[in-house]
Design a protein around this motif. Structure first.
Motif, short mmCIF file in Angstrom:
data_model
loop_
_atom_site.label_atom_id
_atom_site.label_comp_id
_atom_site.label_asym_id
_atom_site.label_seq_id
_atom_site.Cartn_x
_atom_site.Cartn_y
_atom_site.Cartn_z
N SER A 1 10.64 51.89 31.76
CA SER A 1 11.03 52.50 32.93
C SER A 1 12.60 52.99 32.55
N THR A 2 13.09 54.08 33.19
CA THR A 2 14.28 54.21 32.99
C THR A 2 15.13 54.14 34.31
N MET A 3 15.94 53.62 34.52
CA MET A 3 16.91 53.48 35.76
C MET A 3 17.67 54.91 35.87
N ASP A 4 17.83 55.47 37.03
CA ASP A 4 18.66 56.69 37.38
C ASP A 4 19.48 56.42 38.67
N LEU A 5 20.23 57.38 39.06
CA LEU A 5 21.34 56.98 39.90
C LEU A 5 21.07 56.99 41.19
N ASP A 6 19.74 57.55 41.71
CA ASP A 6 19.10 57.38 43.03
C ASP A 6 18.45 55.90 43.31
N LEU A 7 17.70 55.38 42.16
CA LEU A 7 17.45 54.04 42.27
C LEU A 7 18.60 52.99 42.26
N LEU A 8 19.59 53.37 41.58
CA LEU A 8 20.60 52.47 41.36
C LEU A 8 20.98 52.28 42.93
N LYS A 9 21.45 53.36 43.60
CA LYS A 9 21.72 53.26 44.74
C LYS A 9 20.96 52.39 45.73
N LYS A 10 19.74 52.68 45.56
CA LYS A 10 18.62 52.11 46.63
C LYS A 10 18.69 50.45 46.11
N LEU A 11 19.07 50.20 45.02
CA LEU A 11 19.05 48.82 44.45
C LEU A 11 20.11 48.25 45.24
N TRP B 1 25.32 43.08 41.67
CA TRP B 1 25.88 44.25 41.83
C TRP B 1 26.61 44.66 40.48
N VAL B 2 27.79 43.77 40.28
CA VAL B 2 28.33 44.02 38.80
C VAL B 2 27.59 44.21 37.54
N ALA B 3 26.59 43.47 37.66
CA ALA B 3 25.62 43.29 36.36
C ALA B 3 25.00 44.66 36.15
N CYS B 4 24.23 45.10 37.76
CA CYS B 4 23.85 46.48 37.63
C CYS B 4 24.69 47.69 37.38
N THR B 5 25.82 47.66 37.98
CA THR B 5 26.58 48.90 37.60
C THR B 5 27.24 48.81 36.09
N SER C 1 12.97 46.90 33.39
CA SER C 1 13.67 45.48 32.96
C SER C 1 14.78 45.95 32.79
N GLY C 2 15.78 45.11 32.40
CA GLY C 2 17.23 44.95 32.30
C GLY C 2 17.42 46.13 31.26
N HIS C 3 16.47 46.42 30.23
CA HIS C 3 16.88 47.53 29.39
C HIS C 3 16.82 48.74 29.90
N SER C 4 16.20 49.07 31.03
CA SER C 4 16.00 50.16 31.72
C SER C 4 17.32 50.76 31.90
N PHE C 5 18.32 49.66 32.30
CA PHE C 5 19.72 50.30 32.42
C PHE C 5 20.34 51.11 31.29
N ARG C 6 20.14 50.35 30.12
CA ARG C 6 20.69 50.92 28.77
C ARG C 6 19.96 52.30 28.57
N ASN C 7 18.89 52.41 29.03
CA ASN C 7 18.32 54.07 28.70
C ASN C 7 18.80 55.05 29.78
#
Length: 330
Positions: free
Chosen positions: A111-121, A139-143, A261-267
């Motif tokens: 799955s691919t992370m997007d801005l909307d889901l990042l905000k919700k996280l 939060w630092v890891a996420c952003t 997964s964590g790789h979803s952020f790289r996508n």
């Protein structure tokens, strides 16, 4: 060969993959009753490829990587490795690659992370019962992973209690006015001096990685390493993945969360840029994600919108060329 030199010859991420490949061949032996001895036989390699694709449902790319790892491990043991580049092995790998085209592999895609889901996280992290410091570490890891298109293996540790030599410390961070520079000591694509990742301010959505860093920097630190929690343990890749699945579950389908997964952020960034070829070229995507080949295309799934934009460029080029007088009309 001296063990220390051998260990230093490969990155931590590569050793982790070696470990994964060994676990995979062990699972193969357990599930099939096949006895696996070193050096591997051609029959073992062929049966492993078939099992990995049909039963373990590994992707052809993963199987190919594991076969390469088996070859490297054989060489380390001074064992014959010719079977891993034999006609039969290459043919089996090519067959798996072709058969994958006929499978419904979309369900297996990360799955691919997007801005909307990042905000919700971010909102879910803020509502959690963790300490303020631990919330900020997550939060630092996420952003950072999102905006830097970073590999989680470059940020987080595999185990809770051991710190690798490449763990990111505060001395690896250069804090500027509107950006931070993060020094990755041993990136996946090896560089003698490592990589410096530049992350810039992003205002207006409360997901700014620079702001997140500065808040964490101003908190009390129990370690020189950034991704260490209040209880003294490392924020590991597994722990990170478990929690983002939990926090994302109210907002996305079960299938999406399963493949998160964590790789979803790289996508994230390459997927967005690939949909806007009018804004970014392939070189831009490669530079941002530090890809030295077309490997980024694995993450930037070409969409109908992307192809439409490309076709608009084609149409414009065709129209422009047709408006010019031809040689015969001059």
């Amino acid at each position: 060969m001296d063990r220390a030199f051998l260990t230093a010859a490969y990155s931590t991420a590569t050793w982790r993959r070696f470990s994964s490949s060994i676990q995979s061949i062990k699972h193969f032996a357990q599930h099939t009753g096949q006895e696996v001895t070193w050096p591997f036989s051609q029959s073992t390699v062929h049966k492993y490829i078939t099992w990995a694709f049909d039963k373990a449902e590994l992707s052809s790319a993963t199987i190919k990587a594991y076969i390469h790892d088996f070859s490297t491990l054989h060489k380390m043991k001074n064992l014959d490795s010719d079977i891993f580049s034999s006609f039969h092995t290459k043919t089996a790998l090519k067959g798996a690659e072709n058969m994958e085209l006929y499978k419904d592999i979309s369900k297996k895609c990360k799955s691919t992370m997007d801005l909307d889901l990042l905000k919700k996280l971010g909102n879910e992290i803020a509502k959690s019962s963790m300490s303020a410091h631990d919330k900020q570490v997550y939060w630092v890891a996420c952003t950072l992973a999102f905006w830097g298109s970073l590999r989680m293996g470059e940020l987080l540790e595999k185990t809770e209690c051991e710190l690798s030599a490449e763990a990111i410390t505060w001395s690896d961070i250069k804090d500027k006015d509107d950006y931070v520079s993060v020094h990755v000591k041993i990136p996946k694509i090896r560089s003698k001096k490592g990589d410096d990742i530049h992350i810039f301010e992003f205002k207006g959505h409360n997901v700014c990685p620079v702001k997140a860093f500065k808040i964490l920097k101003n908190m009390a630190h129990i370690s020189e390493h950034i991704f260490v929690l209040d209880n003294g343990t490392n924020l590991t890749m597994n722990k990170f993945t478990q929690n983002i699945k939990l926090w994302a579950s109210p907002y996305r389908s079960a299938e999406f969360v399963k493949n998160l997964s964590g790789h979803s952020f790289r996508n994230a960034i390459p997927s967005v840029l690939a949909c806007r070829p009018d804004l970014a070229e392939e070189d831009d995507i490669c530079t941002w994600g530090r890809w030295n080949s077309a490997a980024f295309k694995i993450y930037s799934r070409t969409t109908q919108a992307a192809k439409r934009n490309i076709f608009r460029k084609i149409s414009r080029a065709i129209n422009d060329s047709s408006s010019r007088p031809s040689d015969s009309s001059r």
